[in-house]
Design a protein around this motif. Structure first.
Motif, short mmCIF file in Angstrom:
data_model
loop_
_atom_site.label_atom_id
_atom_site.label_comp_id
_atom_site.label_asym_id
_atom_site.label_seq_id
_atom_site.Cartn_x
_atom_site.Cartn_y
_atom_site.Cartn_z
N GLY A 293 0.79 -1.24 0.00
CA GLY A 293 0.00 0.00 0.00
C GLY A 293 0.82 1.28 0.00
N GLY A 294 2.15 1.17 -0.18
CA GLY A 294 3.00 2.36 -0.30
C GLY A 294 2.94 3.25 0.92
N ALA A 295 3.09 4.57 0.69
CA ALA A 295 3.11 5.53 1.79
C ALA A 295 1.80 5.48 2.57
CB ALA A 295 3.34 6.94 1.25
N ALA A 296 0.67 5.38 1.83
CA ALA A 296 -0.63 5.41 2.51
C ALA A 296 -0.81 4.17 3.38
CB ALA A 296 -1.75 5.50 1.47
N GLY A 297 -0.39 3.02 2.87
CA GLY A 297 -0.49 1.78 3.64
C GLY A 297 0.34 1.88 4.92
N ALA A 298 1.57 2.40 4.78
CA ALA A 298 2.45 2.53 5.95
C ALA A 298 1.88 3.53 6.94
CB ALA A 298 3.85 2.94 5.51
N ASP A 299 1.29 4.63 6.43
CA ASP A 299 0.68 5.62 7.33
C ASP A 299 -0.48 5.00 8.12
OD1 ASP A 299 2.36 7.76 6.94
OD2 ASP A 299 1.21 8.58 5.25
N ARG A 300 -1.25 4.13 7.43
CA ARG A 300 -2.36 3.48 8.15
C ARG A 300 -1.81 2.60 9.28
NH1 ARG A 300 -4.70 3.34 2.93
NH2 ARG A 300 -3.87 1.28 2.46
N VAL A 301 -0.70 1.91 9.01
CA VAL A 301 -0.12 1.03 10.04
C VAL A 301 0.34 1.84 11.25
CG1 VAL A 301 1.76 -0.58 10.57
CG2 VAL A 301 0.57 -0.73 8.36
N VAL A 302 1.09 2.92 10.99
CA VAL A 302 1.62 3.68 12.15
C VAL A 302 0.52 4.42 12.92
CG1 VAL A 302 3.94 3.88 11.15
CG2 VAL A 302 2.30 5.74 10.81
N ASP A 303 -0.60 4.69 12.21
CA ASP A 303 -1.74 5.32 12.91
C ASP A 303 -2.53 4.30 13.73
OD1 ASP A 303 -1.19 7.83 12.04
OD2 ASP A 303 -2.59 7.78 10.33
N ALA A 304 -2.45 3.03 13.33
CA ALA A 304 -3.32 2.02 13.95
C ALA A 304 -2.72 1.39 15.22
CB ALA A 304 -3.65 0.92 12.93
N VAL A 305 -1.42 1.55 15.43
CA VAL A 305 -0.84 0.91 16.62
C VAL A 305 -1.32 1.63 17.88
CG1 VAL A 305 1.23 -0.02 15.52
CG2 VAL A 305 1.27 2.32 16.42
N ARG A 306 -1.42 0.85 18.96
CA ARG A 306 -1.81 1.45 20.24
C ARG A 306 -0.71 1.33 21.29
NH1 ARG A 306 -6.96 -1.72 20.21
NH2 ARG A 306 -8.10 -0.86 18.45
N LEU A 307 -0.04 0.16 21.29
CA LEU A 307 1.04 -0.05 22.26
C LEU A 307 2.34 0.55 21.72
CD1 LEU A 307 2.14 -1.36 24.83
CD2 LEU A 307 2.34 -3.52 23.56
N TRP A 308 2.70 0.22 20.50
CA TRP A 308 3.86 0.85 19.86
C TRP A 308 3.60 2.36 19.80
CZ3 TRP A 308 8.07 -1.78 17.41
CH2 TRP A 308 7.99 -3.16 17.46
N VAL A 309 4.66 3.14 19.88
CA VAL A 309 4.50 4.59 19.82
C VAL A 309 4.96 5.08 18.45
CG1 VAL A 309 5.02 6.78 20.94
CG2 VAL A 309 5.05 4.67 22.29
N ASN A 310 4.10 5.83 17.78
CA ASN A 310 4.46 6.42 16.49
C ASN A 310 5.25 7.70 16.76
OD1 ASN A 310 4.65 7.41 13.92
ND2 ASN A 310 2.46 7.92 13.72
N THR A 311 6.55 7.61 16.63
CA THR A 311 7.41 8.74 16.97
C THR A 311 8.76 8.55 16.31
OG1 THR A 311 8.47 9.93 18.81
CG2 THR A 311 8.25 7.57 19.06
N THR A 312 9.50 9.63 16.16
CA THR A 312 10.88 9.48 15.73
C THR A 312 11.71 9.14 16.96
OG1 THR A 312 12.51 10.44 14.24
CG2 THR A 312 11.70 11.87 16.01
N SER A 313 13.00 8.93 16.74
CA SER A 313 13.92 8.50 17.79
C SER A 313 13.71 7.02 18.10
CB SER A 313 13.83 9.34 19.07
OG SER A 313 15.05 9.16 19.80
N LEU A 314 14.61 6.49 18.89
CA LEU A 314 14.67 5.04 19.06
C LEU A 314 15.53 4.69 20.26
CD1 LEU A 314 17.80 4.23 17.81
CD2 LEU A 314 16.66 5.11 15.81
N GLY A 315 15.55 3.40 20.59
CA GLY A 315 16.48 2.92 21.61
C GLY A 315 15.97 3.03 23.03
#
Ligand SMILES: *Cc1c(COP(=O)(O)O)cnc(C)c1O
Length: 362
Positions: A293-315
């Motif tokens: 689904g390209g960019a839109a598919g990936a955007d839907r995934v990062v919007d749909a998570v509840r436990l994972w945090v959609n954010t930059t940075s890591l570690g």
């Protein structure tokens, strides 16, 4: 300080044992936060921009792990810019060729491009997992900048072979070791000259502090980096150094747990029908996926998570993810649907359930 007390101890033990006050009766176990802009005359620190006991405790631990001498800076990028200041200047008619990865931490690439656009360096970008290409580009270079594994595509560079080639052509090899940490990769032992860390990430581990560091073995390089920090002033606060050291005490157990979880998630991701590509260097706590689904598919995934945090940075201890191309400056060689994932220490099945449900929306 800055040199590990007992290099015969394992890295896991030194993480816990180094960087502490001498065990005099009633001395605190941890180096306290030294809020001090200046010191009584007659000693080596002199002034708050030159040294701080809390920085030094942190530096002793990191230096011991990397088997070199560490200097801490205000952020990973402050450390990077101190290292780039080691370069000769093409504007002053010196040869100043820098070999750098095609994709890497954006701030570092931006610093390099800024120098190139000002006519101060010639920039040669290569795929750092292609050792022959790096060797060719290294001819006549002043510095080889490696990030391994590289952000966000996770290529791994052969640091030993590249450092040897760099040495032959008189170039310094710099390795950004943020993603691997010194528990998984020690570039100085493989012949690199300078290690750079964004301590902000795995070393601190709790998403509550920005800090950076350089680690070198050579005394002259150490003196030049120290002078840069004294003169340009990108120094950390003592509280930041304290938090980073406190976080680093548990790096061993955090990494062990998050690595095992990453490996298991990668196994499951490879079988998920919405995932086209899984990028995973085979170690560490970062992996990237490319989804349907390209960019839109990936955007839907990062919007749909509840436990994972959609954010930059890591570690951090908390698992995070983001679609990298949401940043306009991200390299066009990075797929529009690429989601970089940083695995924390939550339960693997909880993470998988949340992710699998989100992936079903791709
Ligand atoms: C975050 C990061 C940096 C920059 O570090 P800051 O602490 O944010 O300045 C540099 N390199 C890598 C690989 C990073 O992930």
């Amino acid at each position: 300080m800055a040199i590990s007390r007992d290099p015969a101890l394992s890295a896991q033990t030194r993480l816990v044992a180094d960087g502490r006050p001498d065990p005099a009766p009633d001395a605190p176990l941890n180096e306290p936060v030294a809020f001090a802009s200046t010191y009584h005359a007659g000693g080596e620190r002199g002034y708050g921009r030159y040294g701080n006991p809390t920085w030094e405790a942190f530096e002793e631990v990191l230096g011991g792990l990397e088997q070199g001498r560490a200097l801490t800076f205000a952020s990973g990028l402050a450390a990077s810019s101190a290292v780039l200041a080691l370069l000769p200047d093409a504007a002053a008619d010196a040869d100043a060729v820098v070999v750098a990865p095609q994709t890497a931490y954006l701030g570092v690439l931006d610093q390099l491009r800024e120098r190139r656009d000002a006519g101060r360096i010639e920039l040669r970008q290569v795929d750092v997992s292609d050792t022959d290409a790096v060797r060719k580009a290294a001819v006549g270079a002043a510095m080889i900048w490696l990030e391994s594994p590289a952000n966000p595509t996770l290529e791994v560079a052969e640091i030993d072979a590249i450092s040897a080639a760099a040495r032959d052509s008189g170039a310094l090899t710099v390795v950004d070791n943020t993603f691997a940490t010194p528990l998984l990769q020690r570039p100085l032992e493989q012949g690199a000259d300078v290690v750079v860390h964004s301590v902000t990430k795995l070393l601190s581990g709790h998403s509550d502090v920005l800090l950076g560091a350089t680690v070198v073995r050579d005394d002259d390089l150490f003196a030049r980096l120290d002078r840069h920090r004294r003169l340009h002033g990108a120094i950390p606060g003592p509280m930041e150094a304290y938090l980073a050291l406190r976080g680093m005490r548990t790096l061993g157990v955090r990494l062990e747990r998050a690595q095992a979880t990453t490996a298991e998630l990668v196994r499951r991701l490879r079988d998920h029908p919405a995932v086209d590509v899984v990028r995973y260097p085979g170690f560490g706590t970062i992996c990237s996926i490319e989804v349907d689904g390209g960019a839109a598919g990936a955007d839907r995934v990062v919007d749909a998570v509840r436990l994972w945090v959609n954010t930059t940075s890591l570690g951090g201890v908390e698992s995070t993810l983001e679609r990298r191309r949401r940043w306009p400056a991200e390299s066009e060689t990075v797929d529009e649907s690429l989601i970089r994932m940083s695995v924390g220490i939550e339960d693997v099945d909880d993470l998988w359930r949340d992710l699998a449900r989100a992936l079903d929306t791709a």
